[in-house]
Enzyme design. Structure first.
Site, PDB file in Angstrom:
ATOM      1  N   ARG A 126       8.004 -30.427  15.368  1.00  0.00           N
ATOM      2  CA  ARG A 126       8.026 -30.127  16.791  1.00  0.00           C
ATOM      3  C   ARG A 126       7.493 -28.702  16.951  1.00  0.00           C
ATOM      4  NH1 ARG A 126       8.093 -34.625  17.545  1.00  0.00           N
ATOM      5  NH2 ARG A 126       9.540 -35.964  18.692  1.00  0.00           N
ATOM      6  N   GLU A 157       2.913 -29.007  25.237  1.00  0.00           N
ATOM      7  CA  GLU A 157       1.828 -29.939  24.950  1.00  0.00           C
ATOM      8  C   GLU A 157       1.349 -30.527  26.278  1.00  0.00           C
ATOM      9  OE1 GLU A 157       3.391 -32.836  22.172  1.00  0.00           O
ATOM     10  OE2 GLU A 157       3.729 -31.319  20.644  1.00  0.00           O
ATOM     11  N   HIS A 178      -0.633 -34.555  19.357  1.00  0.00           N
ATOM     12  CA  HIS A 178       0.606 -35.284  19.070  1.00  0.00           C
ATOM     13  C   HIS A 178       0.331 -36.765  18.823  1.00  0.00           C
ATOM     14  CE1 HIS A 178       5.237 -35.144  19.742  1.00  0.00           C
ATOM     15  NE2 HIS A 178       4.911 -36.070  18.871  1.00  0.00           N
TER      16      HIS A 178
END
Lengths: 257, 271
Positions: free
Chosen positions: B189, B218, B237
């Site tokens: 993360r 993000e 991601h």
């Protein structure tokens, strides 16, 4: 010129040498096998993963702002888990590639070439099959063979036509093994999902070449063996080959003509 | 829910009095206030194991791509300005290098299995040591102190989950302990890394490079320095981004919801 006694090439490939003429003139040839196997196998796997997980495309979306909101099926690629990998040319590099791919959950290895290699294949349980069957059954095709009259243009329209729509094609051998127009058509028409090429014809490709316009084609500038450690080793070996040749001594790695 | 939207707060829960189950995609649950959900009697599930293989694959992809300069190489190969490929354009080998895995859970262990095939030396740091058989299967050496791992690794890969304990686990101090030739890979993360410290470390060549599938936020704001650095690869991601896995995740979430609504035990419930 007539005084040429030794050719020392910084490569394992020798398709760029006119061997008949060289032999006729009694010139000796040194080359650099083995020392570049790991680096090239590693790059082949890096290229395969980058192509199937769409790495350059995804990285570009991050920079360009194309990544707005996250969606479940956006930028999805293909996994190696439960896949069939077909290796064209199970030589040193081909075996090193298979070794690295094994723990990614590959279910089955197929290979093709001039003939079966049971000792090499045993480590991976790889099955020797004709080129056509390899194309039909593989999810990932990796080309690691030498360029010879037999392999020139081998990956052509018929080959790509047999491959799966979801398959990924990787070439780290020599550009001339692939018919580039046929590869372009296969990619553009969705006959295969993606390709990764470390080698092309020519290198670099002309700026208007259609392959350069494809999002699902990752092209690298022939960097198979391009690491500090490996190129140093290759350079030293090539120098040793050259000096041994000039002294009339056995070379560390001489190419049998 | 996919990714971490919608944000589940008091307001949302009050507006959904009949809410019984929240099925969250992926394995991370750092975006969920479990205490709050529990207080409303809402059950939570995730999709832990199915994402492991693809995420481990991506971790390897980032490490290889960074070390062999793949994105840069691709840009050079396709650029209209490239006239020839320079003979001295080189990268560093992954084969035989030392990989330090921070967080040896399911994903971390799968990375170790893959790295072993590249003859990498594997170190790992974890809350607890793994069993001897598990360690020897991948040749992994336990580093009780993260400092030992950081000082010896050529590649540091983060595969921990995000908790109050792991937030900013990698900060200025940790980055300075790393080798100047080392690469940081993050598939966990964004908040596990002190991002500002990372920017500084990269700018001052305290570490060599970074490859990140996760950042905070993000996506990053358009003018963020990380987006401009040649030695940084950022992916959006996509750890679990294969069609096959996403479909299974959807099926698993649906299954958990159906069980929850029927009052049956919920598969993959997060307690």
């Amino acid at each position: 010129g007539p005084g040429l006694k030794v050719i020392s090439t910084l490569s394992v490939g020798f398709d760029h040498l006119a061997l008949d003429e060289i032999k006729k003139r009694g010139i000796r040839v040194g080359y650099t096998p083995d020392v570049l196997t790991d680096a090239t196998a590693e790059l082949s796997v890096a290229l395969l993963l980058s192509a199937c997980r769409r790495l350059p495309e995804a990285a570009e979306q991050v920079k360009s702002g194309g990544w707005t909101t996250w969606k479940p099926l956006w930028m999805c690629g293909y996994g190696l888990s439960d896949s069939t990998v077909g290796i064209i040319g199970l030589g040193r590099i081909g075996q090193a590639v298979a070794r690295r791919l094994k723990p990614f959950g590959v279910r089955r290895f197929l290979y093709t070439g001039s003939g079966p290699k049971p000792e090499s294949a045993a480590e991976f349980g790889a099955e020797f099959v004709p080129l056509t069957r390899l194309a039909e059954e593989s999810d990932f095709v990796v080309v690691t063979c030498a360029l010879t009259p037999a392999t020139q243009g081998m990956c052509n329209k018929d080959f790509f036509g047999r491959m799966k729509k979801t398959s990924v094609f990787v070439n780290t051998s020599r550009g001339a093994v692939v018919n580039q127009e046929d590869l372009y058509d296969a990619l553009a028409q969705g006959q295969i999902a993606a390709a990764g090429l470390d080698v092309t014809t020519p290198e670099p490709l002309p700026t208007d070449h259609p392959l350069l316009s494809l999002k699902n084609c990752v092209i690298l500038p022939h960097i198979g063996s391009a690491t500090y450690a490996t190129r140093s080793t290759m350079a030293v070996l090539a120098a040793k080959n050259l000096l041994a040749g000039l002294r009339g001594e056995p070379m560390p790695h001489e190419l049998k003509l | 829910m996919w990714y971490h939207k919608p944000v589940i707060n008091e307001e949302l829960l009050q507006s959904l009095p009949n809410l019984k189950v929240v099925a969250s995609s992926g394995v991370g649950i750092d975006h969920l206030d479990l205490k709050l959900l529990s207080s409303y009697g809402v059950k939570v599930s995730n999709t832990p194991f199915v994402v492991s293989t693809d995420t481990a694959d991506l971790g390897m992809t980032l490490m290889l791509a960074s070390s062999r300069r793949l994105v840069e190489g691709h840009e050079m190969a396709v650029s209209p300005d490239t006239e020839y490929f320079p003979a001295d354009w080189l990268g560093a080998e992954v084969s035989g290098a030392t990989l330090g895995i921070v967080g040896m859970g399911t994903i971390g262990y799968k990375v170790a299995e893959r790295a072993k095939a590249f003859e990498m030396k594997i170190l790992y740091h974890n809350r607890s040591q793994r069993k001897k058989e598990e360690e020897s299967a991948v040749g992994a050496v336990y580093c009780k102190k993260i400092d030992d791992l950081l000082q010896q690794s050529d590649f540091v890969l983060l595969a921990v989950n995000l908790t109050p304990q792991t937030q900013k686990l990698i900060g200025k101090r940790e980055l300075e302990l790393m080798k100047p030739t080392a690469t940081l890979i993050n598939i966990s993360r964004g908040l596990v890394v002190d991002q500002d410290a990372l920017v500084e470390a990269l700018q001052n060549e305290v570490i060599k490079a970074a490859a990140l599938d996760v950042t905070y936020p993000e996506p990053l704001p358009r003018d963020h320095p990380l987006l401009k650095m040649k030695n940084v690869i950022i992916t959006p991601h996509i750890g679990s981004a294969t069609k096959k896995t996403r479909w299974i995740m959807m099926e698993e979430m649906t299954e958990s919801i159906e069980a929850g609504l029927a009052g049956r035990p919920i598969p993959r419930e997060v307690l």
